[in-house]
Design a protein around this motif. Structure first.
Motif, PDB file in Angstrom:
ATOM      1  N   ALA A 144       0.797  -1.223   0.000  1.00  0.00           N
ATOM      2  CA  ALA A 144       0.000   0.000   0.000  1.00  0.00           C
ATOM      3  C   ALA A 144       0.831   1.275   0.000  1.00  0.00           C
ATOM      4  O   ALA A 144       0.582   2.194  -0.793  1.00  0.00           O
ATOM      5  CB  ALA A 144      -0.936  -0.007   1.211  1.00  0.00           C
ATOM      6  N   GLU A 145       1.821   1.350   0.868  1.00  0.00           N
ATOM      7  CA  GLU A 145       2.526   2.623   1.028  1.00  0.00           C
ATOM      8  C   GLU A 145       3.370   2.972  -0.188  1.00  0.00           C
ATOM      9  O   GLU A 145       3.387   4.119  -0.652  1.00  0.00           O
ATOM     10  CB  GLU A 145       3.386   2.600   2.296  1.00  0.00           C
ATOM     11  CG  GLU A 145       2.584   2.406   3.572  1.00  0.00           C
ATOM     12  CD  GLU A 145       1.403   3.373   3.690  1.00  0.00           C
ATOM     13  OE1 GLU A 145       1.542   4.548   3.312  1.00  0.00           O
ATOM     14  OE2 GLU A 145       0.336   2.924   4.159  1.00  0.00           O
ATOM     15  N   VAL A 148       1.025   4.212  -3.004  1.00  0.00           N
ATOM     16  CA  VAL A 148       0.567   5.593  -2.875  1.00  0.00           C
ATOM     17  C   VAL A 148       1.714   6.566  -3.119  1.00  0.00           C
ATOM     18  O   VAL A 148       1.540   7.618  -3.750  1.00  0.00           O
ATOM     19  CB  VAL A 148      -0.078   5.808  -1.492  1.00  0.00           C
ATOM     20  CG1 VAL A 148      -0.378   7.281  -1.265  1.00  0.00           C
ATOM     21  CG2 VAL A 148      -1.359   4.994  -1.382  1.00  0.00           C
ATOM     22  N   SER A 156      -1.728   5.790   2.585  1.00  0.00           N
ATOM     23  CA  SER A 156      -2.671   4.842   2.006  1.00  0.00           C
ATOM     24  C   SER A 156      -3.963   4.748   2.808  1.00  0.00           C
ATOM     25  O   SER A 156      -4.934   4.138   2.359  1.00  0.00           O
ATOM     26  CB  SER A 156      -2.033   3.448   1.941  1.00  0.00           C
ATOM     27  OG  SER A 156      -1.832   2.920   3.247  1.00  0.00           O
ATOM     28  N   ARG A 157      -3.972   5.352   4.004  1.00  0.00           N
ATOM     29  CA  ARG A 157      -5.126   5.202   4.889  1.00  0.00           C
ATOM     30  C   ARG A 157      -5.757   6.547   5.245  1.00  0.00           C
ATOM     31  O   ARG A 157      -5.084   7.568   5.318  1.00  0.00           O
ATOM     32  CB  ARG A 157      -4.723   4.461   6.169  1.00  0.00           C
ATOM     33  CG  ARG A 157      -4.299   3.026   5.921  1.00  0.00           C
ATOM     34  CD  ARG A 157      -3.958   2.312   7.221  1.00  0.00           C
ATOM     35  NE  ARG A 157      -3.443   0.981   6.997  1.00  0.00           N
ATOM     36  CZ  ARG A 157      -4.184  -0.116   6.928  1.00  0.00           C
ATOM     37  NH1 ARG A 157      -5.497  -0.020   7.086  1.00  0.00           N
ATOM     38  NH2 ARG A 157      -3.634  -1.297   6.721  1.00  0.00           N
ATOM     39  N   TYR A 163      -8.350   1.859   4.551  1.00  0.00           N
ATOM     40  CA  TYR A 163      -7.652   2.154   3.305  1.00  0.00           C
ATOM     41  C   TYR A 163      -8.413   3.187   2.473  1.00  0.00           C
ATOM     42  O   TYR A 163      -9.650   3.186   2.425  1.00  0.00           O
ATOM     43  CB  TYR A 163      -7.512   0.894   2.458  1.00  0.00           C
ATOM     44  CG  TYR A 163      -6.368  -0.008   2.854  1.00  0.00           C
ATOM     45  CD1 TYR A 163      -5.062   0.471   2.917  1.00  0.00           C
ATOM     46  CD2 TYR A 163      -6.593  -1.355   3.140  1.00  0.00           C
ATOM     47  CE1 TYR A 163      -4.013  -0.367   3.261  1.00  0.00           C
ATOM     48  CE2 TYR A 163      -5.548  -2.194   3.490  1.00  0.00           C
ATOM     49  CZ  TYR A 163      -4.263  -1.695   3.547  1.00  0.00           C
ATOM     50  OH  TYR A 163      -3.223  -2.519   3.893  1.00  0.00           O
ATOM     51  N   ALA A 167      -6.163   2.426  -2.691  1.00  0.00           N
ATOM     52  CA  ALA A 167      -5.540   1.236  -2.123  1.00  0.00           C
ATOM     53  C   ALA A 167      -6.489   0.044  -2.190  1.00  0.00           C
ATOM     54  O   ALA A 167      -6.078  -1.090  -2.501  1.00  0.00           O
ATOM     55  CB  ALA A 167      -5.109   1.492  -0.690  1.00  0.00           C
TER      56      ALA A 167
END
Length: 277
Positions: A144-145, A148, A156-157, A163, A167
């Motif tokens: 995820a990171e 992004v 990502s959150r 999320y 994501a």
């Protein structure tokens, strides 16, 4: 692996490759250990980490190679070449390839090795279907990171810990690509170690959605992931019952008031597979 031989178990634990003192403990606590030569190791320490991998492979007893994944450095870097030369001196044959983007380049990897392609850039996500179809790829994982960051984003959150949509879309695409190709899908790590509730929710969703495993970064996350992937007793009893009933039926039939067809039977088989039989 979905439709294949990936059966390491649901909890895959990262361990820095420059910390050989942690290798055995990580392997004991998780279903498989991911020895990390990439992000977890500072550039100056990578040669030492490679030496530790070779030493561990020579130790008796050594880590079980069938339960070891090695995350190497990205293709096209000198570190990748050095990593592969190192692994050629060991029995470790399953690698995790970070920032995978090009199926053609993945196919050029030494044929002695199987690959888990880590889709963690915009290009990697867009290429997920082609990466999954490469003959040496046995699984896909997403990150995820890095994803992004590759888009120019910052997180990502959302503030509530969930999320962001981009994501979630990437996660779904990797799962669908893996399922279409019949390879394993591995869910991303939950980086907030203290957030057991969030980890549990994500792991339960991963198991219900069809992921083969979840990666984790701390031994304390293993039990939560295993519990999330383990079917509840009543669900397991239902799966066994409906599959037993199906042996005497042809086509659609009724079981406990519910109409049962082949998709439902596939769900039941998945439940048994996650329970270990």
């Amino acid at each position: 692996m979905t439709g294949g031989a990936f059966d390491l178990g649901p909890a895959l634990l990262f361990c820095p490759a420059d910390r050989p003192d942690r290798y055995a403990k990580a392997a004991e606590r998780a279903d498989a250990v991911i020895l990390d030569l990439e992000d977890a190791v500072a550039p100056r320490d990578k040669p030492t980490a490679r030496g530790a991998l070779i030493d561990a492979a020579l130790d008796v007893p050594s880590l079980d190679p069938s339960r070891v994944i090695v995350r190497v450095n990205a293709l096209g870097t000198p570190d990748f070449d050095a990593d592969m030369a190192t692994l050629s001196q060991t029995d470790y044959r399953l690698i995790m390839l970070p920032k995978a983007e090009s199926p053609k380049k993945v196919l050029r990897i030494d044929t002695r090795f199987e690959v888990i392609a880590l889709c963690e850039t915009a290009r990697g996500i867009v290429a997920a279907e082609k990466l999954a179809a490469a003959s040496n790829v046995v699984g896909l994982m997403w990150g995820a990171e890095d994803l992004v960051a590759s888009l120019g984003g910052t997180s990502s959150r959302k503030p509530n810990g969930r999320y962001r949509e981009v994501a979630r879309a990437a996660r779904s695409r990797v799962l669908l690509a893996a399922g279409a190709a019949g390879v394993a899908a591995i869910d991303a790590v939950h980086v907030d170690i203290a957030d057991d509730r969030g980890l549990r929710a994500e792991a339960e969703d991963a198991a219900a959605s069809g992921f083969s495993a979840s990666a984790c970064i701390h031994p304390g996350q293993v039990a939560t992931i295993r519990a999330a992937y383990r079917p509840a007793d009543d669900t397991l009893a239902w799966a066994r019952g409906v599959l037993n009933a199906a042996q005497g039926e042809r086509g659609v039939f009724r079981y406990e008031g519910r109409m049962i067809d082949e998709p439902v039977l596939r769900h039941a088989r998945s439940v048994l597979a996650r329970s270990g039989g």
